[in-house]
Design a protein around this motif. Structure first.
Motif, short mmCIF file in Angstrom:
data_model
loop_
_atom_site.label_atom_id
_atom_site.label_comp_id
_atom_site.label_asym_id
_atom_site.label_seq_id
_atom_site.Cartn_x
_atom_site.Cartn_y
_atom_site.Cartn_z
N ILE A 117 2.03 39.99 -4.19
CA ILE A 117 2.71 38.80 -4.71
C ILE A 117 4.10 39.14 -5.21
O ILE A 117 5.09 38.47 -4.88
N CYS A 118 4.20 40.19 -6.01
CA CYS A 118 5.50 40.57 -6.59
C CYS A 118 6.50 40.97 -5.53
O CYS A 118 7.66 40.53 -5.55
N THR A 119 6.09 41.81 -4.59
CA THR A 119 7.04 42.27 -3.56
C THR A 119 7.44 41.13 -2.63
O THR A 119 8.57 41.11 -2.13
N PHE A 120 6.54 40.19 -2.40
CA PHE A 120 6.90 39.04 -1.57
C PHE A 120 8.00 38.22 -2.25
O PHE A 120 8.99 37.85 -1.62
N LEU A 121 7.84 37.96 -3.54
CA LEU A 121 8.85 37.19 -4.27
C LEU A 121 10.17 37.97 -4.37
O LEU A 121 11.25 37.40 -4.23
N LEU A 122 10.07 39.30 -4.59
CA LEU A 122 11.27 40.11 -4.73
C LEU A 122 12.00 40.29 -3.39
O LEU A 122 13.21 40.56 -3.37
N SER A 123 11.29 40.14 -2.29
CA SER A 123 11.90 40.36 -0.98
C SER A 123 12.66 39.14 -0.46
O SER A 123 13.30 39.21 0.59
N THR B 130 -4.42 45.73 -8.36
CA THR B 130 -3.12 46.36 -8.12
C THR B 130 -2.47 45.83 -6.85
O THR B 130 -1.30 45.40 -6.85
N PHE B 131 -3.21 45.84 -5.75
CA PHE B 131 -2.61 45.45 -4.48
C PHE B 131 -2.35 43.96 -4.38
O PHE B 131 -1.34 43.53 -3.81
N ILE B 132 -3.24 43.14 -4.94
CA ILE B 132 -2.99 41.69 -4.91
C ILE B 132 -1.73 41.35 -5.71
O ILE B 132 -0.86 40.60 -5.24
N ALA B 133 -1.62 41.91 -6.90
CA ALA B 133 -0.42 41.68 -7.73
C ALA B 133 0.83 42.23 -7.05
O ALA B 133 1.90 41.61 -7.08
N SER B 134 0.72 43.41 -6.41
CA SER B 134 1.87 44.03 -5.76
C SER B 134 2.33 43.22 -4.55
O SER B 134 3.54 43.07 -4.31
N MET C 174 8.20 47.40 1.07
CA MET C 174 7.12 47.62 0.11
C MET C 174 6.03 46.56 0.27
O MET C 174 4.83 46.85 0.12
N PHE C 175 6.41 45.34 0.60
CA PHE C 175 5.43 44.28 0.84
C PHE C 175 4.53 44.63 2.02
O PHE C 175 3.31 44.47 1.97
N ILE C 176 5.12 45.14 3.09
CA ILE C 176 4.34 45.52 4.28
C ILE C 176 3.36 46.63 3.95
O ILE C 176 2.18 46.59 4.35
N ILE C 177 3.80 47.63 3.20
CA ILE C 177 2.92 48.76 2.84
C ILE C 177 1.77 48.28 1.97
O ILE C 177 0.60 48.64 2.19
N ALA C 178 2.07 47.48 0.94
CA ALA C 178 1.03 46.98 0.04
C ALA C 178 0.02 46.11 0.78
O ALA C 178 -1.19 46.21 0.56
N ALA C 179 0.51 45.24 1.64
CA ALA C 179 -0.38 44.35 2.39
C ALA C 179 -1.27 45.15 3.33
O ALA C 179 -2.47 44.85 3.48
#
Length: 458
Positions: A298-304, A292-296, A399-404
């Protein structure tokens, strides 16, 4: 780290398990539908009272806030009195609040009524504690995943309430909702049975004080779980609320199209929670959290990444190009993010009955409260970031910061547990399937226990 002592429990039959799961899932679906009722009737109320967008937003957010905070004491009461009575009384109380809402004539009265409506959101932790008590640890993930799919109650409101609103008005719509929930509350008290944990606790004559119930909250692990849920649930809810506004602002979509994309994001993502529960049972909750967190991340980095114009000073002149995410790519990434967040929601609550079998209500209440507060705080933060930075993609940066951060904290905790194990040459878990590879949970768990080398989760 201390392990909860198991109470004397009555082994339930499969029909009893399915009965409890079915009743609690149906009840939670109806409660979730009530919890989100202002997303529909709020529009008509705003027209009738001439509310501003800010006033409407606060009216919609108030039930989310109170529903989140109420999870703490509702979880404690469920641990103490059992889910059957707490769930039934909660539905009856919420139904009364929804009905009384129809007599409100001012905005202040509506806000006070919304506080009562928000109690419906507290049904989640009551149902988690009640449902988990009926199943063995190897099946709790799947059961809680099925129960958590009651989030589709929001879709029930989105698709059904508009027809009632057009036909009867918002007052009658609320009264119908209140009547259905009241009937469900009475039916739950009559049809549901006392869960095995409550029955075992009474048989063993265990009476715990409030401080004893809250004892697990001193464990840092509980707050780590809360951070996980702040992202997988809180950010999920926040994004579901923010998506229509984002799609209109970034891609220029009309409100209908933006709303449809947001609805298609929430419905499958809620149902995938069942898959997350099954995967947590089969492969281990911690592994699912890693995915979950690895995928999140990656996704939030691209979306940001905001649309950017580049100029490369070449030999024969400047080379200009632009990086910008198209709508189809955005939809694919946002659906992927929602899918993994749903898996994570189930995995987080798989942890709790494993580590704290006698404190599911208290621990789950705190975790659920923090996650729910995320659904209230993050949309407001997204708006502030937009105003401060002037960049639409700033919500995904947060969201990227929180997931990371959650991924880093989880990995650090697991590696620390592994070092303790290796030094002591014994299992001292921070979930068994990643603490000792040779004790892969749940497949080799029974074998390790027979051999005398395993220990209970701590």
């Amino acid at each position: 780290m201390q392990t909860d002592k198991a109470a004397v429990m009555i082994s339930p039959t499969k029909p009893q398990q399915y009965r409890a799961l079915g009743l609690s899932t149906l009840a939670f679906t109806l409660c979730f539908a009530v919890w989100t009722i202002f997303s529909i009737i709020g529009i008509r109320i705003a027209e009738d009272l001439g509310l501003s967008d800010t006033q409407l937003g606060l009216l919609m957010a108030t039930p989310i806030l109170t529903g989140s905070i109420s999870r703490l004491f509702l979880g404690i009461w469920t641990d103490r009195y059992g889910g059957r009575w707490v769930f039934g009384i909660l539905m009856l109380t919420t139904a009364a609040c929804v009905y009384l809402l129809t007599f409100a004539t001012t905005y202040l009265m509506l806000l006070i009524g919304a506080l009562g409506v928000g109690l419906a959101g507290g049904a989640f932790i009551v149902g988690v504690a009640y449902t988990a008590a009926w199943f063995t640890p190897s099946r709790q993930g799947t059961a809680l995943g099925i129960f958590g799919a009651g989030n589709v109650g929001s879709a029930v409101t989105n698709f059904g309430a508009p027809f009632l609103l057009v036909a009867f008005g918002w007052e009658t719509t609320a009264q119908i909702y209140a009547s259905v929930l009241a009937v469900m509350g009475i039916a739950f008290i009559i049809l549901a049975k006392e869960d095995p944990v409550s029955a075992g606790r009474k048989k063993d004559d265990q009476q715990r004080s409030f401080m004893e119930q809250m004892e697990p909250l001193r464990d840092l692990r509980v707050w780590r779980f809360a951070l996980y849920y702040f992202f997988v649930f809180g950010a999920f809810v926040a994004l579901a609320l923010w998506l229509p506004h984002y799609l209109i602002g970034v891609y220029g979509l009309d409100i209908t199209t933006a709303g449809m994309i947001a609805a298609l994001y929430t419905i499958p993502a809620s149902l995938f929670r069942i898959l997350g529960g099954w995967m947590s049972d089969r492969f281990g909750a911690r592994r699912v959290m890693y995915w979950t967190f690895i995928a999140s991340v990656i996704c939030t980095f691209l979306l940001s990444y905001p649309p950017t114009d580049y100029v490369v000073h070449g030999i024969d002149g400047d080379v200009r190009f632009t990086l910008e995410m198209s709508l189809p790519v955005f939809i694919i990434l946002i659906f992927t993010l929602g899918f993994f967040m749903s898996l994570g929601k189930a995995a987080v609550y798989k942890h709790i009955p494993v580590y704290y079998p006698m404190h599911v209500g208290a621990v789950g209440g705190v975790v659920g409260m923090i996650g729910g507060l995320g659904g209230f705080i993050l949309p407001l933060t997204f708006g502030v970031l937009n105003d401060v930075t002037g960049i639409w993609q700033s919500c995904f940066m947060l969201m990227f910061i929180i997931a990371a951060a959650a991924l880093a904290w989880m990995h650090y905790a697991i590696r620390s547990a592994e070092r303790v194990e290796w030094a002591a040459n014994k299992e001292q878990t921070d979930l068994p399937e990643l603490a000792s590879p040779q004790l892969f949970y749940p497949l080799n768990r029974k074998h390790s226990q027979k051999g005398g080398t395993g220990s209970a989760p701590q």
